[in-house]
Write a protein that holds these residues in place. Structure first.
Motif, PDB file in Angstrom:
ATOM      1  N   UNK A   5      49.200  -9.459 -52.258  1.00 54.30           N
ATOM      2  CA  UNK A   5      49.888  -8.166 -52.266  1.00 54.30           C
ATOM      3  C   UNK A   5      49.059  -7.141 -51.499  1.00 54.30           C
ATOM      4  N   UNK A   6      47.740  -7.168 -51.717  1.00 56.83           N
ATOM      5  CA  UNK A   6      46.868  -6.227 -51.013  1.00 56.83           C
ATOM      6  C   UNK A   6      46.925  -6.482 -49.510  1.00 56.83           C
ATOM      7  N   UNK A   7      46.950  -7.764 -49.129  1.00 57.75           N
ATOM      8  CA  UNK A   7      47.021  -8.109 -47.716  1.00 57.75           C
ATOM      9  C   UNK A   7      48.335  -7.627 -47.086  1.00 57.75           C
ATOM     10  N   UNK A   8      49.391  -7.551 -47.916  1.00 56.64           N
ATOM     11  CA  UNK A   8      50.691  -7.099 -47.420  1.00 56.64           C
ATOM     12  C   UNK A   8      50.775  -5.577 -47.362  1.00 56.64           C
ATOM     13  N   UNK A   9      49.677  -4.896 -47.723  1.00 53.80           N
ATOM     14  CA  UNK A   9      49.661  -3.454 -47.579  1.00 53.80           C
ATOM     15  C   UNK A   9      49.851  -2.675 -48.867  1.00 53.80           C
ATOM     16  N   UNK A  10      50.007  -3.378 -49.981  1.00 53.07           N
ATOM     17  CA  UNK A  10      50.127  -2.687 -51.268  1.00 53.07           C
ATOM     18  C   UNK A  10      48.745  -2.161 -51.663  1.00 53.07           C
ATOM     19  N   UNK A  11      48.645  -0.902 -52.113  1.00 54.36           N
ATOM     20  CA  UNK A  11      47.341  -0.385 -52.552  1.00 54.36           C
ATOM     21  C   UNK A  11      46.777  -1.257 -53.683  1.00 54.36           C
ATOM     22  N   UNK A  12      45.448  -1.396 -53.719  1.00 55.49           N
ATOM     23  CA  UNK A  12      44.813  -2.346 -54.639  1.00 55.49           C
ATOM     24  C   UNK A  12      45.235  -2.174 -56.103  1.00 55.49           C
ATOM     25  N   UNK A  13      45.227  -0.951 -56.645  1.00 53.06           N
ATOM     26  CA  UNK A  13      45.610  -0.815 -58.066  1.00 53.06           C
ATOM     27  C   UNK A  13      47.031  -1.300 -58.326  1.00 53.06           C
ATOM     28  N   UNK A  14      47.936  -0.974 -57.381  1.00 56.17           N
ATOM     29  CA  UNK A  14      49.326  -1.423 -57.542  1.00 56.17           C
ATOM     30  C   UNK A  14      49.428  -2.942 -57.430  1.00 56.17           C
ATOM     31  N   UNK A  15      48.655  -3.495 -56.485  1.00 59.51           N
ATOM     32  CA  UNK A  15      48.663  -4.947 -56.294  1.00 59.51           C
ATOM     33  C   UNK A  15      48.197  -5.629 -57.580  1.00 59.51           C
ATOM     34  N   UNK A  16      47.146  -5.061 -58.196  1.00 59.01           N
ATOM     35  CA  UNK A  16      46.622  -5.640 -59.433  1.00 59.01           C
ATOM     36  C   UNK A  16      47.667  -5.556 -60.543  1.00 59.01           C
ATOM     37  N   UNK A  17      48.339  -4.414 -60.612  1.00 58.25           N
ATOM     38  CA  UNK A  17      49.373  -4.235 -61.634  1.00 58.25           C
ATOM     39  C   UNK A  17      50.490  -5.254 -61.434  1.00 58.25           C
ATOM     40  N   UNK A  18      50.885  -5.397 -60.174  1.00 55.96           N
ATOM     41  CA  UNK A  18      51.930  -6.360 -59.845  1.00 55.96           C
ATOM     42  C   UNK A  18      51.521  -7.766 -60.297  1.00 55.96           C
TER      43      UNK A  18
END
Lengths: 290, 316
Positions: A53-66
Motif C-alpha cells: 500500500x505504501x509503495x502504491x502511494x498511500x501514506x504510511x499510517x493509512x497503509x498500516x491501518x489498511x
C-alpha cells in the motif's frame, strides 16, 4: 557488558513479536481449543499489505491501518468460512483446517504480492542510539512500546469491558458461559478478529527491522506456539513472558554459544522447562475427569 | 460383508490388491514413481497413525525420525563405508533407539505440550543435519548411493514401486496385528482416558513408549526409502513442514484408520502433482482442498466414507 546489552536489545525486539504471535494463539485457543497455525500469516499480511500500500502511494499510517483492517477481515472470514462450518469437529481436525488456511494465505500472498523480501522505512528517523556501548535501533523501541501498548489495551479490554469479560468467561467454561447468555459464536469470531489485528500490528512494527515476505509466517507461528506453550497455554501473560524468553534465549544462544544452533538452544530450554513443569511456567495443572 | 469390513485384515488384503493391480492400470513409469512415493509416505503415516490415532499422542516431530533414516543411508555408505543395506537397517534402529531414550520424558507431557516438545525434538534433529556439513553436506544436502540387495541394484521407478509396495503391505499387516493385540487394546484405552487405564492396571508409560518407538522405526524406514529412491537428501527431509505434512496426511485420511493413512498420503502426494498445471495457484488450491475436505469429512476421508457406506449396507 556492551555485548550483553546488545543481545538483550535484539532478544527483546524479536521476543516482542513472538509474544504478540503467542498472545494471538492464546486468544483463539481460549475461545475454541484450536491452535491456529495461520497465526503467523496475520503477521505476514500486516507487513506485506503495508509495504505494497505504501509503495502504491498511500501514506504510511493509512497503509498500516489498511493492513490491520484487511488482516481482521481475513481473520473473520477464516472463522466464518472455515472454522464455523466445521463446528463440532475434533480439535485436531480444526488444526488441520488452520494449516490449510495458512497454506492458502501464503499462496494468495505469493500471487497477489510477490515472493521477494520487502522492507519499510523506520517509523522514527535517526541512527541507532548508543546505550552502554550497545546500539539500540529506534525501531526496536517502537516495537517494544507498541507491544507494551497492545498488551495493556488487551488487558483493559478483558478486565474492563463487558465483551472482554464475556471472552474470559467463555475461556473459563464454554457451557456455563452459554448458559448465562453469552453468544459463543460471536466470542469465537471476536477472538479471530482480535488475534488477526494483534498479529498484523506486530508484522507492521517489525518489518523495518527483519524484512518480510510471503513466507515469514511459518517460522513465526512455530516460535509463537513454542512461546505460548512455554508460558502455559491459555495464559495471555504467560504468552508475553514466554515470547520474550524465547527471543532472549535465541539472542544469547546466537551470541555466546553458536549462531547455527540458536534455535536449538531455545528449544532445549523449552524442553527442559516442560520436563520440570509439564504445564508451562504459568499454566494451571489440569485435572482429568474419568 | 460387514464382518469383513470390520476385521482389520481386510485392509491388508485391500492394500495388497492395490499394489498388485496399479501397475496394470497406469500408463507410464512416471505414474509408477508417484505411486511409489505414495507408498513410501504411507509407510511413515501408518506409524504416525498408530501413535496419533490409536494411542492419541500427537507428534509434530516425526520428520526427525524420517530424516534419521534418510541420512543413515546417505552418510553411512559415503563416510563410513557401511553398505547401503546395512545402513538401511541401522537408520531405523537408531531412530527407534532415540525414540526409546527420549520417549519416557517426552510422553509424560500431554496434548499441546507434547506437540511442542516433539516439535522441538524434530527441529533439533533437522538442525544437526543442516549444521554438521562435514558429514551431511549442510543445507544443500548430499547424494545417496544406490541400494544394492543381494547383488540386485535397486533403481528405477519399477523396482522401487515393488519394494515400497511390498514393505507397505507388510507394515500394514504388522500394524493391524498390533491394533488387534492386547497392546492395541491398551492403547485405545489410553486414548479414551489415561487415568481410567491406569486404574485398570495398564502400564500407561510403557505402552505409550512402545508405540512411540514403533512409529519412529516406521518413519525411519520410509525416510531411508525416500532417500535411496531420490538418490538425494536435504535437511528439508527432516524439516518442520514435513512433520506437518505427515500429521495432515494422517488426519486427512482418517485417524485410527490404516487404509486412511494410505488415502491421506495419496491425496497429499498426488494433488500437488495434479495442481502443478495451475502453477502459481498450486498452494491456494491445496489449502482450499484441505479446508473443504476437513469441513465435509471431519473424521477423515476413510472413516467418514466408511460410515456412509455402512449405513447403506443391510445389517446381517
Amino acid at each position: 557488558m556492551a555485548e550483553f546489552l546488545q543481545f538483550v536489545f535484539s532478544g527483546l525486539t524479536v521476543g516482542a513479536i513472538y509474544a504478540l504471535v503467542a498472545v494471538g494463539f492464546t486468544l483463539i485457543y481460549n475461545a475454541s481449543d484450536v491452535i491456529n497455525f495461520a497465526q503467523g500469516e496475520f503477521v505476514m499480511l500486516g507487513g506485506m499489505i503495508t509495504v505494497f500500500a505504501a509503495a502504491a502511494g498511500v501514506p504510511l499510517p493509512l497503509a498500516a491501518l489498511l493492513a490491520v483492517v484487511v488482516a481482521v477481515a481475513v481473520g473473520l472470514l477464516l472463522h466464518r468460512l472455515a472454522i464455523e462450518p466445521a463446528r463440532g469437529a475434533s480439535a485436531v481436525t480444526l488444526i488441520i483446517i488452520t494449516i490449510g488456511a495458512s497454506i492458502l494465505l501464503r499462496g494468495l500472498a505469493a500471487v497477489v504480492f510477490d515472493k521477494n523480501f520487502h522492507s519499510l522505512p523506520p517509523f522514527i528517523g535517526g541512527g541507532p542510539w548508543q546505550i552502554g556501548g550497545a546500539a539500540l535501533l529506534p525501531q526496536s523501541v517502537v516495537v517494544l512500546i507498541g507491544t507494551g501498548i497492545i498488551v495493556v489495551l488487551l488487558w483493559l479490554f478483558m478486565e474492563r469491558t463487558l465483551i472482554g469479560k464475556a471472552m474470559v468467561a467463555a475461556a473459563a467454561n464454554r457451557i456455563a458461559a452459554r448458559l448465562v447468555g453469552i453468544n459463543i459464536s460471536s466470542v469465537l469470531a471476536l477472538s479471530f478478529g482480535l488475534s488477526a489485528a494483534i498479529g498484523a500490528v506486530g508484522g507492521i512494527l517489525v518489518t523495518p527491522i527483519t524484512l518480510t515476505n510471503y513466507d515469514v509466517g511459518t517460522l513465526l507461528a512455530l516460535k509463537g506456539f513454542a512461546a505460548a506453550m512455554l508460558g502455559g497455554m491459555g495464559n495471555p501473560l504467560g504468552a508475553v513472558v514466554g515470547g520474550l524468553i524465547v527471543g532472549l534465549l535465541e539472542a544469547f544462544g546466537a551470541g555466546y554459544i553458536s549462531s547455527q544452533y540458536k534455535d536449538a538452544i531455545a528449544f532445549l530450554v523449552i524442553l527442559g522447562v516442560l520436563f520440570a513443569m509439564p504445564q508451562g511456567l504459568f499454566g494451571r495443572a489440569g485435572v482429568e475427569r474419568v | 460383508m460387514r464382518r469383513l469390513l470390520k476385521s482389520g485384515h481386510s485392509v491388508v488384503i485391500l492394500t495388497a490388491l492395490l499394489v498388485a493391480i496399479i501397475p496394470f492400470l497406469v500408463p507410464s513409469t512416471f505414474h509408477l514413481r508417484i505411486a511409489a512415493l505414495v507408498f513410501i509416505f504411507a509407510l511413515a503415516v501408518v506409524g504416525l497413525n498408530l501413535l496419533m490415532g490409536f494411542a492419541g499422542q500427537v507428534s509434530l516431530g516425526h520428520a526427525g525420525f524420517f530424516g534419521i533414516g534418510a541420512y543413515a543411508v546417505a552418510v553411512g555408505p559415503a563416510h563410513f563405508g557401511i553398505p547401503s543395506w546395512a545402513a538401511l537397517l541401522i537408520g531405523p534402529l537408531a531412530a527407534g533407539g532415540l525414540a526409546f531414550l527420549i520417549g519416557r520424558p517426552i510422553l509424560k507431557l500431554r496434548g499441546h505440550y507434547l506437540a511442542v516438545a516433539t516439535l522441538g525434538m524434530g527441529l533439533l534433529i533437522a538442525m544437526v543435519f543442516t549444521n554438521e556439513a562435514r558429514f551431511t553436506g549442510g543445507p544443500d544436502g548430499m547424494p545417496v548411493q544406490r541400494l544394492e540387495l543381494f547383488g540386485w541394484r535397486v533403481r528405477g521407478s519399477q523396482s522401487w514401486y515393488w519394494l515400497s509396495g511390498v514393505t507397505l503391505v507388510i507394515a500394514s499387516w504388522i500394524a493391524v496385528n498390533i491394533i488387534n493385540s492386547p497392546t492395541g487394546r491398551a492403547l485405545r484405552a489410553i486414548h479414551d482416558s489415561e487415568v481410567a487405564s491406569r486404574v485398570l492396571g495398564i502400564d500407561v508409560a510403557r505402552y505409550k513408549l512402545i508405540v512411540f518407538v514403533i512409529s519412529a522405526v516406521y518413519a525411519a524406514v520410509a525416510g531411508a526409502y525416500l532417500a535411496l529412491f531420490d538418490a538425494l537428501v536435504t535437511p528439508a527431509t527432516a524439516g518442520f513442514l514435513r512433520s506437518i505434512e505427515f500429521v495432515t496426511m494422517a488426519v486427512l485420511g482418517g485417524l485410527g484408520s490404516i487404509l486412511g493413512s494410505l488415502v491421506g498420503a495419496a491425496v497429499l502426494v498426488v494433488l500437488p502433482q495434479l495442481l502443478t498445471v495451475f502453477h502459481d495457484y498450486e498452494h491456494i488450491a491445496l489449502g482450499l482442498i484441505m479446508i473443504v475436505f476437513m469441513i465435509f469429512l471431519p473424521a477423515g476421508i476413510v472413516p467418514s466414507l466408511a460410515r456412509l457406506i455402512m449405513r447403506r449396507l443391510p445389517s446381517s
